[in-house]
Write a protein that holds these residues in place. Sequence first.
Motif, mmCIF file in Angstrom:
data_model
loop_
_atom_site.group_PDB
_atom_site.id
_atom_site.type_symbol
_atom_site.label_atom_id
_atom_site.label_comp_id
_atom_site.label_asym_id
_atom_site.label_seq_id
_atom_site.Cartn_x
_atom_site.Cartn_y
_atom_site.Cartn_z
ATOM 1 N N GLN A 124 -8.188 -4.139 -11.234
ATOM 2 C CA GLN A 124 -8.774 -4.683 -10.009
ATOM 3 C C GLN A 124 -7.888 -4.382 -8.799
ATOM 4 O O GLN A 124 -8.367 -3.963 -7.740
ATOM 5 C CB GLN A 124 -8.973 -6.193 -10.162
ATOM 6 N N VAL A 125 -6.578 -4.600 -8.985
ATOM 7 C CA VAL A 125 -5.654 -4.384 -7.868
ATOM 8 C C VAL A 125 -5.604 -2.902 -7.481
ATOM 9 O O VAL A 125 -5.704 -2.534 -6.306
ATOM 10 C CB VAL A 125 -4.243 -4.895 -8.238
ATOM 11 N N LEU B 96 2.107 -5.001 -12.061
ATOM 12 C CA LEU B 96 2.684 -4.212 -13.146
ATOM 13 C C LEU B 96 4.193 -4.440 -13.278
ATOM 14 O O LEU B 96 4.741 -4.394 -14.386
ATOM 15 C CB LEU B 96 2.411 -2.725 -12.926
ATOM 16 N N ALA B 97 4.842 -4.683 -12.160
ATOM 17 C CA ALA B 97 6.286 -4.920 -12.198
ATOM 18 C C ALA B 97 6.613 -6.139 -13.039
ATOM 19 O O ALA B 97 7.699 -6.211 -13.643
ATOM 20 C CB ALA B 97 6.827 -5.086 -10.782
ATOM 21 N N ALA B 98 5.671 -7.105 -13.126
ATOM 22 C CA ALA B 98 5.894 -8.291 -13.951
ATOM 23 C C ALA B 98 6.015 -7.960 -15.424
ATOM 24 O O ALA B 98 6.590 -8.736 -16.201
ATOM 25 C CB ALA B 98 4.745 -9.285 -13.735
ATOM 26 N N GLY B 99 5.494 -6.812 -15.843
ATOM 27 C CA GLY B 99 5.588 -6.399 -17.238
ATOM 28 C C GLY B 99 6.875 -5.659 -17.559
ATOM 29 O O GLY B 99 7.036 -5.162 -18.680
ATOM 30 N N GLN B 100 7.802 -5.591 -16.602
ATOM 31 C CA GLN B 100 9.080 -4.906 -16.791
ATOM 32 C C GLN B 100 8.882 -3.461 -17.260
ATOM 33 O O GLN B 100 9.305 -3.075 -18.357
ATOM 34 C CB GLN B 100 9.962 -5.682 -17.777
ATOM 35 N N PRO B 101 8.230 -2.626 -16.457
ATOM 36 C CA PRO B 101 7.959 -1.240 -16.865
ATOM 37 C C PRO B 101 9.245 -0.425 -16.980
ATOM 38 O O PRO B 101 10.186 -0.607 -16.198
ATOM 39 C CB PRO B 101 7.060 -0.707 -15.749
ATOM 40 N N ALA C 50 0.839 -1.199 0.000
ATOM 41 C CA ALA C 50 0.000 0.000 0.000
ATOM 42 C C ALA C 50 0.867 1.240 0.000
ATOM 43 O O ALA C 50 2.003 1.228 0.449
ATOM 44 C CB ALA C 50 -0.912 -0.011 1.223
ATOM 45 N N PRO C 51 0.356 2.360 -0.498
ATOM 46 C CA PRO C 51 1.106 3.621 -0.427
ATOM 47 C C PRO C 51 1.138 4.113 0.999
ATOM 48 O O PRO C 51 0.465 3.583 1.875
ATOM 49 C CB PRO C 51 0.281 4.546 -1.327
ATOM 50 N N VAL D 158 2.138 2.709 -8.124
ATOM 51 C CA VAL D 158 1.436 1.740 -8.969
ATOM 52 C C VAL D 158 2.423 0.924 -9.793
ATOM 53 O O VAL D 158 2.275 -0.296 -9.947
ATOM 54 C CB VAL D 158 0.420 2.458 -9.876
ATOM 55 N N LEU D 159 3.467 1.557 -10.326
ATOM 56 C CA LEU D 159 4.454 0.823 -11.116
ATOM 57 C C LEU D 159 5.214 -0.198 -10.281
ATOM 58 O O LEU D 159 5.728 -1.183 -10.813
ATOM 59 C CB LEU D 159 5.447 1.806 -11.757
ATOM 60 N N ALA D 160 5.286 0.040 -8.971
ATOM 61 C CA ALA D 160 5.989 -0.888 -8.091
ATOM 62 C C ALA D 160 5.145 -2.089 -7.705
ATOM 63 O O ALA D 160 5.667 -3.056 -7.124
ATOM 64 C CB ALA D 160 6.456 -0.156 -6.835
ATOM 65 N N LEU D 161 3.838 -2.066 -8.021
ATOM 66 C CA LEU D 161 2.973 -3.193 -7.693
ATOM 67 C C LEU D 161 3.416 -4.422 -8.489
ATOM 68 O O LEU D 161 3.735 -4.324 -9.677
ATOM 69 C CB LEU D 161 1.519 -2.866 -8.011
#
Length: 543
Positions: free
Chosen positions: A131-132, A23-28, A5-6, A17-20
Amino acid sequence: MNEPAPSAGRAPTVADVLALPVLAAGQPRVVAGPDRLDRPVRWVHITELTDPASFLKGGELVLTTGMPLPDDTTGVRRYVDELTEVGAAALVIELVRRYHRPPDALVQACRARGLPLVTLARDVNFLEVTQVVHALLLGSQADAMRRTQRIHEAFTALTLRGAGAQDVVRAAAEMSGRTVVLENLVHQALVCEPSGCTVQEALTGWEQRSRAAGAGDRTAVGGPAGWLTAPVSYQGEHWGRLVMLPGDGPAFGPEHVTVLERTAMALTVARLIHATPWEHTAHRAALRELAEQRHSSPEDARARCAALGLPAQDGVFLAVLVDSGPGGAGTEPETLLHRELRSAGVPALVGELSPGRLGILAALRPALPWRPVAERVSRGVLKLLPGATVGVGSPVADLADTARSFREAARVLEATPPGQPLPADRSFHELPDIGLGRLLYALREDTRVQGYAERRLGRLLDHDTRHGTDLVTTLGHYLDAAGNKTAAARRGGLSRETLYQRLRTIERLLATGLESGETRAELHVALMALRGPGAGRTPPPDR
């Protein structure tokens, strides 16, 4: 999966959000706007439209596969312009289906408009992302509502128990984790509750900094230092304002605004409940800290006094104490004395230190003689409080040493009995005025002094009580005459034979001779301790 959580008290940012993991699984990778990842994310929007801005309200994280992007540079710019103008938080594009590297036109447009652009090298389930993040947002909103409720409850409790300004401002600082200051319309800091800094850091150069922050009639962030301010009213009129300093934490959020606005409301009620003006309360608190050396450091004391309008550097400081007598002085003398000193060009703090005792700390220019100022203050006091006693300490060159001046003034008052005549040349008392008699008066409650007087004179006092004699008075006449029996007899209206007889009785009762100068000195001190100042100077009888 449990997502991080923030930080409490704010919405998640683009960086959060990018650290979630989802999303991190997509290699942002951030390819534009890396300095704007602190933008709050209010929602997540998946779009494959060429004009998604018409469905946005601002603060959205826009997710796209890149399929709807225009092929021409003009179209790409228009796409980015519309997202920017509506206030989108960031654009996230997946490099899996249409693109394997971000189009140069898109990168350049995002950089030109300051819109964060994030690429995903691997396939990501956008629905799972929404959703997340939405669950995170809803949880954050629920937490924020609970915290807001606690804020309202805390200030309601403070109001119901009649808390004063100091308690209310302290609660605001504790709830917000920021330094909070209450100032009046002339930019004097009346209450300062530091958080994460010292009083010196918070208040140094206060008036100049406050004026630079500008004025406003609503809660807002402004000025070069980014202060959060809220107006404070009293009986429908603008009285002053609250200031919350930024500190080293994140930017001000809705909770900080709520805390400051509830603080302002609680202060309005407190001002109606408590009759003492806040300026008086601030002066009293500053004077007590100086007189009792309760400040955390000399630097803090100087900053606090300077923020109240008292020059704290390169001056001479003079402490004056006033015993106003039974019932106390009330607030009117404080107001009138402060006004008179200000009109005379003498900056000063004026405040009640304890019931019936008024304290004054005047700041003088080094070249300005202090006695005329002390005389003006004392005459002003006696005009307002005719039965008052004024004691003045010695001038000091450092604000941190004013406790010594206050102690001296207090000793003067302790050694000055009610009705003590003023010196012929002035209307105040000072340390050189304290002779033996007044020193013994100051020590009258000391059991050692009381025991000494009783040991030396107890038998004589008992004899006078049992037999109705007045040998103590006769002894006083004799000691006042420095052992001259003729002068003592004349002073007491006695014949020499009667005086001799009484002196023999005194010597028998006290078991000591009266010819020794040391014995007479000891008895004289005991007699002065017993009767107070001037006891040994019994006036001659009327003829």
